[in-house]
Design an enzyme around this catalytic site. Structure first.
Site, mmCIF file in Angstrom:
data_model
loop_
_atom_site.group_PDB
_atom_site.id
_atom_site.type_symbol
_atom_site.label_atom_id
_atom_site.label_comp_id
_atom_site.label_asym_id
_atom_site.label_seq_id
_atom_site.Cartn_x
_atom_site.Cartn_y
_atom_site.Cartn_z
ATOM 1 N N HIS A 293 0.857 -1.186 0.000
ATOM 2 C CA HIS A 293 0.000 0.000 0.000
ATOM 3 C C HIS A 293 0.898 1.242 0.000
ATOM 4 O O HIS A 293 1.706 1.433 0.900
ATOM 5 C CB HIS A 293 -0.891 -0.018 1.243
ATOM 6 C CG HIS A 293 -1.845 1.140 1.343
ATOM 7 N ND1 HIS A 293 -3.159 1.057 0.923
ATOM 8 C CD2 HIS A 293 -1.678 2.400 1.812
ATOM 9 C CE1 HIS A 293 -3.756 2.220 1.141
ATOM 10 N NE2 HIS A 293 -2.871 3.043 1.681
ATOM 11 N N HIS A 336 -0.494 2.890 11.751
ATOM 12 C CA HIS A 336 0.481 3.963 11.540
ATOM 13 C C HIS A 336 0.582 4.855 12.767
ATOM 14 O O HIS A 336 -0.415 5.152 13.422
ATOM 15 C CB HIS A 336 0.008 4.805 10.342
ATOM 16 C CG HIS A 336 1.025 5.773 9.836
ATOM 17 N ND1 HIS A 336 0.675 6.902 9.115
ATOM 18 C CD2 HIS A 336 2.366 5.813 9.941
ATOM 19 C CE1 HIS A 336 1.759 7.566 8.789
ATOM 20 N NE2 HIS A 336 2.812 6.928 9.289
ATOM 21 N N GLU A 342 -3.050 14.592 11.189
ATOM 22 C CA GLU A 342 -3.946 14.224 10.096
ATOM 23 C C GLU A 342 -5.388 14.547 10.470
ATOM 24 O O GLU A 342 -5.960 13.918 11.369
ATOM 25 C CB GLU A 342 -3.825 12.733 9.782
ATOM 26 C CG GLU A 342 -2.420 12.295 9.375
ATOM 27 C CD GLU A 342 -2.339 10.807 9.108
ATOM 28 O OE1 GLU A 342 -3.383 10.121 9.181
ATOM 29 O OE2 GLU A 342 -1.235 10.310 8.826
ATOM 30 N N TYR A 351 -15.789 5.750 3.730
ATOM 31 C CA TYR A 351 -14.335 5.616 3.661
ATOM 32 C C TYR A 351 -13.948 4.155 3.856
ATOM 33 O O TYR A 351 -14.445 3.479 4.762
ATOM 34 C CB TYR A 351 -13.673 6.502 4.714
ATOM 35 C CG TYR A 351 -12.179 6.416 4.743
ATOM 36 C CD1 TYR A 351 -11.422 6.674 3.605
ATOM 37 C CD2 TYR A 351 -11.500 6.069 5.911
ATOM 38 C CE1 TYR A 351 -10.041 6.581 3.623
ATOM 39 C CE2 TYR A 351 -10.114 5.987 5.941
ATOM 40 C CZ TYR A 351 -9.397 6.242 4.792
ATOM 41 O OH TYR A 351 -8.026 6.152 4.812
ATOM 42 N N HIS A 366 -6.125 12.684 13.955
ATOM 43 C CA HIS A 366 -5.113 11.825 14.559
ATOM 44 C C HIS A 366 -3.869 12.679 14.745
ATOM 45 O O HIS A 366 -3.212 13.069 13.772
ATOM 46 C CB HIS A 366 -4.842 10.614 13.673
ATOM 47 C CG HIS A 366 -6.066 9.767 13.457
ATOM 48 N ND1 HIS A 366 -6.405 9.235 12.237
ATOM 49 C CD2 HIS A 366 -7.045 9.395 14.323
ATOM 50 C CE1 HIS A 366 -7.525 8.549 12.356
ATOM 51 N NE2 HIS A 366 -7.934 8.627 13.611
ATOM 52 N N HIS A 372 -3.167 4.911 14.702
ATOM 53 C CA HIS A 372 -4.465 4.818 14.041
ATOM 54 C C HIS A 372 -4.353 3.840 12.886
ATOM 55 O O HIS A 372 -3.260 3.403 12.521
ATOM 56 C CB HIS A 372 -4.943 6.188 13.545
ATOM 57 C CG HIS A 372 -3.955 6.908 12.676
ATOM 58 N ND1 HIS A 372 -2.886 7.604 13.177
ATOM 59 C CD2 HIS A 372 -3.869 7.032 11.326
ATOM 60 C CE1 HIS A 372 -2.185 8.127 12.182
ATOM 61 N NE2 HIS A 372 -2.757 7.794 11.047
#
Length: 437
Positions: A293, A336, A342, A351, A366, A372
């Site tokens: 990703h 992460h 963010e 989403y 975040h 998160h």
């Protein structure tokens, strides 16, 4: 003449004059002794006079009256918006993951325009030192009447979520629908007309201006292409109005002055310091076609860089519909902990990493180094999915305001709005231990 006509390009040097008054632009100079049609010449600077040519932004406006013709500014009275330049300093820091349910639109029977409907959710920095950013939402249900607004503190990137915005600026008119954005640079006066209840998000940056990100190994094309950014053409009104209001955001506070005429009396203009809009559906998505990703930076539409190379005061990032084809890969966003802040919003749809709880018109934050990632349902589903090519995010448009600064939440965002989801943390609690020998 059609009401909405646009010039194509990003950071280009444009020239425009209202078709009703041709030859309004001076030829060969900016400030002649007498301008055509008896107009006044006025320069609007978006950078220091001595900034390098590649960074220098300014426009010349040829208007019926100079903008200096107004009564003294006074503190803004009336419906006091929850708009604070440094309102986050009032709150104790909070490192928790935060998610907001959709912010409430104004109550039926009330009249709240764009300015009165501004609310600051979070931010960082110092508006007086010209370093930082703020995130606002607007919650409005009526048009601005004989009122214009300008921001002395920075540029505003506006993301409509519900309801189109009919924006009149000194440079002309913009019609901005959900899934489009617009940027109103510092100091440019504008007025917003609505067609009904409207809601959206605003990213304000105090230092510098938005620009397109560098493409590096991608090459010459991709992401947001310059020709898809649209700037309005000159369209003026010569209208006398008793008590026309000019609202200024200055050092985080609001002030108002009155004058006897519309400020949208610019007959012609030229320069590269302009408002513009962009259709997010035109974004050219870059992604992995093998494995893993990619980092969300590949979805950056606009950036406002800091003095540190590769590090932004603010990035505007979107997560548009696309194909996902990676092999032997956990395809959703990975877990992460980030040295950036963010703030995410959802324009429409669901989403991919949190299909429940994160709703259009809501948001999440975040903070730096706060962990998160996908919720339990997303993790289990993606971990066991048949990895065939599939469409991702059809009918969805999520976005992120990302910053190298540590954003903090205002009292309105944490308490007054009463939309903070105290159970957000629960979406990760069902994640199981899968470790085995």
């Amino acid at each position: 003449m059609p009401e909405y006509q646009y010039l194509s390009g990003f950071r280009s040097h444009f020239s425009s004059e209202d078709a009703r008054f041709p030859n309004a632009l001076p030829v060969g100079q900016n400030s002649p002794q007498k301008c055509p049609h008896g107009l006044y010449a006025e320069q609007l600077s978006g950078s220091a006079f001595t900034a390098p040519r590649t960074e220098n932004t300014r426009s010349w406006l040829y208007r019926i009256r100079p903008s200096v013709v107004h009564q003294p500014f006074k503190r803004f009275e009336g419906v006091a918006p929850f708009l604070r330049g440094t309102g986050w300093e009032e709150q104790h820091p909070n490192p928790n993951q935060m998610r907001w349910n959709p912010f409430d639109l104004p109550a039926a029977g009330s009249e709240v325009d764009f300015v009165a409907g501004l609310h600051t959710v979070c931010g960082a920095g110092d508006v007086r030192a010209r370093n930082g950013l703020a995130v606002h939402v607007y919650l409005a249900n009526c048009s601005m009447k004989d009122t214009a607004f300008y921001n002395s503190d920075g540029d505003m990137l506006i993301v409509p979520q519900q309801g189109p915005l009919d924006i009149t600026t000194e440079f002309g008119r913009l019609y901005v629908k959900p899934n489009e954005i617009c940027v109103i640079p510092q100091g440019i006066r504008f007025s917003v007309a609505l067609e009904g209840p409207s809601r959206g998000y605003i990213l304000e940056v105090y230092d510098g201006h938005f620009r397109l990100p560098d493409l590096g190994p991608i090459g010459a094309n991709g992401l947001a292409n310059p020709r898809d950014f649209l700037t309005p053409t000159a369209h003026f009104e010569d209208r006398s109005v008793e008590g026309y209001r000019i609202v200024s955001k200055f050092q985080g506070a609001l002030f108002v002055a009155t004058q006897g005429h519309s400020p949208f009396d610019v007959v012609a203009w030229h320069g590269n310091y302009v408002p513009y809009k962009y259709d997010l559906a035109r974004f050219m998505v870059i992604n992995s076609v093998s494995f893993d990703h990619c980092d969300p930076s590949i979805f950056t539409v606009l950036t406002c860089p800091s003095n540190r190379p590769g590090t932004a005061i603010a990035d505007f990032v979107i997560f548009p519909p696309r194909w996902s084809v990676q092999e032997h890969t956990f395809r959703p966003p990975y877990y992460h902990r980030n040295c950036m802040s963010e703030f995410m919003g959802l324009i429409f749809g669901r989403y991919e990493a949190k299909e429940g709880g994160f709703m259009p018109g809501g948001a999440s934050l975040h903070s730096m180094m706060t962990p998160h990632g996908p919720d339990h349902r997303c993790f289990e589903g993606a971990s066991n999915a048949d990895l065939k090519p599939e469409r991702v995010a059809d009918g969805t448009q999520a976005f992120m305001f990302e910053s190298s600064l540590s954003m903090a939440v205002t009292r309105w965002g944490e308490e007054t709005c009463q939309k903070l989801d105290a159970r957000y943390y629960e979406c990760w609690q069902a994640l199981e231990k899968h470790f085995h020998l």
